[in-house]
Design a protein around this motif. Structure first.
Motif, short mmCIF file in Angstrom:
data_model
loop_
_atom_site.label_atom_id
_atom_site.label_comp_id
_atom_site.label_asym_id
_atom_site.label_seq_id
_atom_site.Cartn_x
_atom_site.Cartn_y
_atom_site.Cartn_z
N THR A 43 0.89 -1.14 -0.17
CA THR A 43 -0.57 0.32 0.33
C THR A 43 0.87 1.49 -0.05
OG1 THR A 43 -0.19 -0.61 2.32
CG2 THR A 43 -1.85 -1.37 1.32
N HIS A 45 -0.89 4.37 -0.38
CA HIS A 45 -1.87 5.47 0.24
C HIS A 45 -2.44 5.20 0.84
CE1 HIS A 45 -3.49 4.43 -3.92
NE2 HIS A 45 -4.01 4.79 -3.24
N ASN A 47 -6.98 4.01 2.29
CA ASN A 47 -7.50 3.57 1.03
C ASN A 47 -6.83 2.78 0.28
OD1 ASN A 47 -10.44 2.80 1.69
ND2 ASN A 47 -11.04 3.81 -0.27
N HIS A 48 -5.58 2.41 0.34
CA HIS A 48 -5.36 1.59 -0.71
C HIS A 48 -5.74 0.48 -1.05
CE1 HIS A 48 -1.37 0.64 -3.93
NE2 HIS A 48 -2.82 0.34 -4.09
N PHE A 50 -7.75 -1.10 1.20
CA PHE A 50 -9.74 -0.53 0.44
C PHE A 50 -9.35 -1.04 -0.98
CE2 PHE A 50 -13.58 0.23 -0.94
CZ PHE A 50 -14.77 -0.52 -0.07
N GLU A 51 -8.97 -0.74 -1.94
CA GLU A 51 -9.06 -0.99 -3.36
C GLU A 51 -8.58 -1.59 -3.60
OE1 GLU A 51 -6.82 1.90 -4.90
OE2 GLU A 51 -8.11 3.93 -3.92
N LEU A 52 -7.21 -2.84 -3.21
CA LEU A 52 -6.71 -4.16 -3.50
C LEU A 52 -7.82 -5.17 -3.33
CD1 LEU A 52 -2.58 -3.15 -1.63
CD2 LEU A 52 -4.08 -3.33 -4.57
N LYS A 54 -11.13 -5.09 -2.95
CA LYS A 54 -11.83 -5.00 -4.35
C LYS A 54 -10.97 -5.73 -5.59
CE LYS A 54 -15.61 -3.17 -2.19
NZ LYS A 54 -16.93 -3.87 -1.74
N ALA A 55 -10.33 -4.75 -5.92
CA ALA A 55 -9.64 -5.27 -6.71
C ALA A 55 -9.16 -6.90 -6.79
CB ALA A 55 -7.84 -5.07 -7.01
N GLU A 58 -12.39 -8.99 -7.50
CA GLU A 58 -12.98 -8.97 -8.78
C GLU A 58 -12.25 -9.74 -9.88
OE1 GLU A 58 -12.54 -5.07 -9.80
OE2 GLU A 58 -13.99 -4.60 -8.75
N GLU A 75 -9.43 -1.57 6.41
CA GLU A 75 -9.80 -1.47 5.17
C GLU A 75 -10.33 -2.93 4.13
OE1 GLU A 75 -7.01 1.33 3.42
OE2 GLU A 75 -7.03 2.09 4.60
N ALA A 79 -13.24 -3.53 2.86
CA ALA A 79 -13.49 -4.94 1.13
C ALA A 79 -14.23 -6.08 0.62
CB ALA A 79 -12.02 -4.68 0.62
#
Length: 292
Positions: A43, A45, A47-48, A50-52, A54-55, A58, A75, A79
């Protein structure tokens, strides 16, 4: 040959003030590579993680692992919540409250070996104004400390203690109205913590009877007390006896509203978030699967 499970390790490089440059090598030495196919991402930044996470959902990963503290866990857990994907934990934070409660070893190699077992448990999730928490959320003194700690250049327990001392010098209790499962309470409080698990971290227990899978949150009201008793209050935290203090009131509940005079920081698993005068808090029973 059976297909290996794809696991994403999400590494917070600054959590707990610990360097993690050798972590990937450690995983490749200890993880059962016949069962698991690891990928590593760092990570960089807010919320990174959380983004990872979610990805990862997917992209069809079989599990994600938080390599960090309660904030990183928060986070990633947020996600993947409700997807059925398991969350692993390698405790690398300042307090590691959730990991300690779940019995996950603080030793890196031992924690990685837990992932090899791939045994899971379902845990509850708290929600405060739409934000999820898995350990503890709170307002008042501990939220102010988290807010100060977030901007400190010293991480780990020493940095947290320094922030607590700095905040304590001029902190004033506030009035709160609490609605808990239909009952109303008005309290002048030093802080109010809403606990899903018993401890903040570092074995400091604010809600000794709390359970992470009982479908309840423990509302811990720390009332105004003379500052000369602060060492005694700290003693209660580290001896699992906070509920025995005359200045601590603990009320379990599911549907909770907290009203305060003004907006301010709320810590959500140790991370400060600015919220308004009204906090709506609820629980999602057994909604996250954790490797433990």
């Amino acid at each position: 040959m059976r297909q290996r499970k794809r696991i994403l390790f999400v590494i917070n490089p600054i959590s707990g003030g610990k360097k993690k440059t050798a972590f990937n090598k450690q995983v490749l030495e200890v993880l059962d590579l016949e069962k698991f196919d690891p990928t590593f991402k760092i990570t960089d930044h807010a919320n990174h993680a959380f983004e990872l996470g979610k990805a990862a959902v997917e992209e069809g990963y079989d599990a994600v692992v938080a390599v960090g503290g309660d904030g990183t866990i928060n986070e990633l857990g947020s996600a993947i919540l409700g997807t059925g994907m398991p969350l692993g934990i390698i405790p690398e934070g300042s307090g590691n409250g959730l990991a300690l409660y779940l019995g996950i070893p603080l030793n890196e190699s031992a924690a990685i070996r837990r992932i090899n077992r791939f045994e899971t448990a379902e845990v509850d999730t708290g929600v405060v104004n739409g934000r999820h928490f898995f350990n503890i959320a709170g307002l008042g003194f501990d939220a102010s400390v988290s807010d100060r700690f977030a901007t400190d250049n010293i991480r780990g327990p020493i940095g947290y203690l320094r922030s607590a001392i700095n905040v304590l010098s001029d902190f004033q209790p506030s009035m709160y109205t609490l609605l808990i499962d239909g009952a109303t309470y008005k309290r002048e409080a030093f802080m109010v913590s809403v606990a899903n698990s018993p401890q903040y971290g570092n074995n400091a227990y604010i809600a000794p009877q709390a359970s992470i899978n009982d479908g309840l949150l423990d509302v811990c009201i720390v009332k105004k007390f003379p500052l000369y008793l602060f060492p005694k209050m700290v003693f209660h935290l580290f001896t699992k006896s906070a509920d025995q203090s005359e200045y601590v009131e603990i009320i379990p509940g599911k549907d909770i509203t907290i009203l305060r005079d003004q907006k301010g920081p709320v810590h959500v698993d140790g991370e400060p978030v600015e919220m308004g005068e009204k906090l709506e808090i609820s629980i999602k029973p057994r909604s996250l699967k954790v490797i433990c």
